[in-house]
Design a protein around this motif. Structure first.
Motif: not given
Length: 403
Positions: A142-167
Motif C-alpha cells: 500500500t502507499f503508506f506501507t511502501v513509504t514506511v518501508g525503507g526501499q525507495p524503488k517501491y515508493s518512487d513514481g507515485f507522487g507525494p508520499r505520506p509525511q512523518g516517516v524517518k528511515h
C-alpha cells in the motif's frame, strides 16, 4: 468447461507488474510441486515463506473443506466462530490481548501504522505522529506501507508520499537514539529483514528500541509477517529475543497459503480503534480463520518448533559446504527456516541467474535483493527433501559458475 492456459497468456491478459517463471505449477504435495508438463520441483521457497506446512497439508485441507460446507463469509456487522477461536488462540499464545484480522501482511501493517498514529495523537497530541523505520525494510505494497518501508524503488513514481516517516540504518543503535523523539508515534522493526537480505536484528538493537519507546511514550511495532508462526523456531521471533512489542503484525505462514493477516496488540492500545475507525470487508473470513487455526494447532507444538531449529542446522551446514566447494557465497545467515546466502563479490547482482538455473535443476529458491539467495521452505520439510533440494541447488550454482 476448463480452458487451456500457458505462460504466454500472462503477457496477454495480466497487468505486467510481475515477471513470473516460465513454468506453471499445477499440483503440490508436501515440499514438492509439479508443473503443467509433469516436471517435479523441490520447493525451498514456500511461496515466499507462506506455505509454512507445505502443499496440501491434510490438517489444512480438512479444515478448509469442513468450513466450506458450513459458512464462507459474513459481514463485519456480524462475527463468526472460526474468527473468535483463532483470536483466542493467538491471545493465549502471545503477549497480545486483542486481535484485528485482515487479508495480508500489507493490510496488517497498514492497520498497525494507523493504530499507532491514532494512539499517539489521542494520548500525546497532534504533533506526535512520526514513524521511525529502517532502510532496506519492507512492510507491504500500500502507499503508506511502501513509504514506511525503507526501499525507495517501491515508493518512487507515485507522487507525494505520506509525511512523518524517518528511515535509519538497521541495527544502528546510535541512529535510533538520534531519530526517536517526543514526536515519535512508533518505531517499526522486522526482527529479521526479509526483502532486505535476510538480516537478523541484534538483541541489543531491539532492546534499545523497546527502551526508547518506553522513554518517549511511543509504540514498538514488530513486523513479523515473514518471521512469524514458527519460521524462526519460536511461534514469533520476539520470543527468541525476549523483547516484547506493543503491536505485532502477522500473515504469510499464518494461513499456510490461504490469505489472512492479523494485527496483535494490547487492550490499552486497541481501545483507540473505536467502532468505525478501521475495517476490512473480508477480515476474519471463516474460511481463512479455520485454516489459520489448523496451522496454529500444528505449528505451535514443541515437536514442530524443535524441528525447525534442527532443520536450520542441517540447512546451514549444507549451504556452508556448498560455499566452501564453489566459492559462491561469503556468509549464510538468518534464523530458523528463513535463511540467506550472501553472494561473493564476483557474483553480486546475479541472484536472478541462480533462481533461473535452480528451476532448471528442479528446485525452487528465492532472492532477497540482487546479492542474497533466500530460502523459506515448509517448516515440516523432510530432511530427505532438504538434502535433495540442496543437491539440486548446488548443481544450479555450478552451472551459473561454469564449474
Amino acid at each position: 468447461m476448463s480452458q487451456t492456459v500457458t505462460r504466454a497468456d500472462f503477457d496477454q491478459v495480466m497487468v505486467p507488474n510481475y515477471a513470473p517463471a516460465e513454468y506453471i505449477p499445477v499440483r503440490g504435495e508436501g515440499s514438492r510441486v509439479w508443473d503443467q508438463a509433469g516436471r517435479e520441483y523441490i520447493d525451498l521457497a514456500g511461496g515466499i515463506a507462506v506455505n509454512g506446512l507445505g502443499h496440501a497439508h491434510p490438517a489444512l485441507v480438512k479444515a478448509l473443506t469442513e468450513q466450506a460446507g458450513r459458512i464462507w463469509h459474513v459481514s463485519n456487522g456480524l462475527t463468526n466462530e472460526p474468527a473468535l477461536r483463532l483470536a483466542k488462540k493467538l491471545v493465549a499464545a502471545t503477549f497480545a490481548e486483542r486481535v484485528f484480522f485482515c487479508n495480508s501482511g500489507a493490510e496488517a501493517n497498514e492497520a498497525a501504522f494507523k493504530l499507532a498514529r491514532k494512539y499517539a495523537i489521542d494520548v500525546g497530541g497532534a504533533e506526535k505522529y512520526e514513524i521511525v523505520s529502517t532502510t532496506n525494510s519492507f512492510h507491504g505494497r500500500t502507499f503508506f506501507t511502501v513509504t514506511v518501508g525503507g526501499q525507495p524503488k517501491y515508493s518512487d513514481g507515485f507522487g507525494p508520499r505520506p509525511q512523518g516517516v524517518k528511515h535509519i540504518a538497521y541495527n544502528d543503535i546510535d541512529a535510533l537514539k538520534a531519530a526517536v523523539s517526543d514526536k515519535t508515534a512508533a518505531v517499526v522493526v522486522e526482527p529479521v529483514q526479509g526483502e532486505g537480505g535476510v538480516l537478523p536484528a541484534t538483541k541489543a538493537y531491539l532492546q534499545a528500541a523497546r527502551d526508547l519507546c518506553n522513554q518517549y511514550g511511543a509504540l514498538l511495532i514488530f513486523d513479523e509477517v515473514q518471521t512469524g508462526v514458527g519460521r524462526t523456531g519460536s511461534l514469533y521471533a520476539y520470543m527468541d529475543y525476549g523483547v516484547t512489542p506493543d503491536i505485532l503484525t502477522s500473515a504469510k505462514s499464518l494461513g499456510g497459503g490461504f490469505p489472512i493477516g492479523a494485527m496483535l496488540t494490547t487492550e490499552t492500545v486497541a481501545k483507540h480503534f473505536g467502532v468505525g475507525t478501521h475495517g476490512s470487508t473480508y477480515g476474519g473470513n471463516p474460511l481463512a480463520c479455520s485454516v489459520a487455526e489448523a496451522v496454529l494447532d500444528v505449528v505451535n507444538t514443541p515437536e514442530v518448533l524443535a524441528g525447525v531449529r534442527s532443520k536450520h542446522a542441517r540447512f546451514v551446514s549444507r549451504l556452508n559446504e556448498i560455499a566452501t566447494k564453489t566459492g559462491a557465497f561469503t556468509q549464510v545467515r538468518g534464523m530458523g527456516l528463513l535463511l540467506g546466502a550472501v553472494l561473493s563479490d564476483a557474483y553480486k547482482g546475479r541472484t536472478k541467474d541462480f533462481v533461473v538455473a535452480s528451476a532448471k535443476a528442479g528446485v525452487i529458491v528465492l532472492q532477497a535483493g540482487p546479492d542474497v539467495m533466500r530460502f523459506a521452505p515448509s517448516l515440516v520439510i523432510p530432511d530427505a527433501d532438504i538434502d535433495a533440494g540442496l543437491d539440486r541447488f548446488e548443481q544450479a550454482v555450478r552451472t551459473v559458475l561454469g564449474q
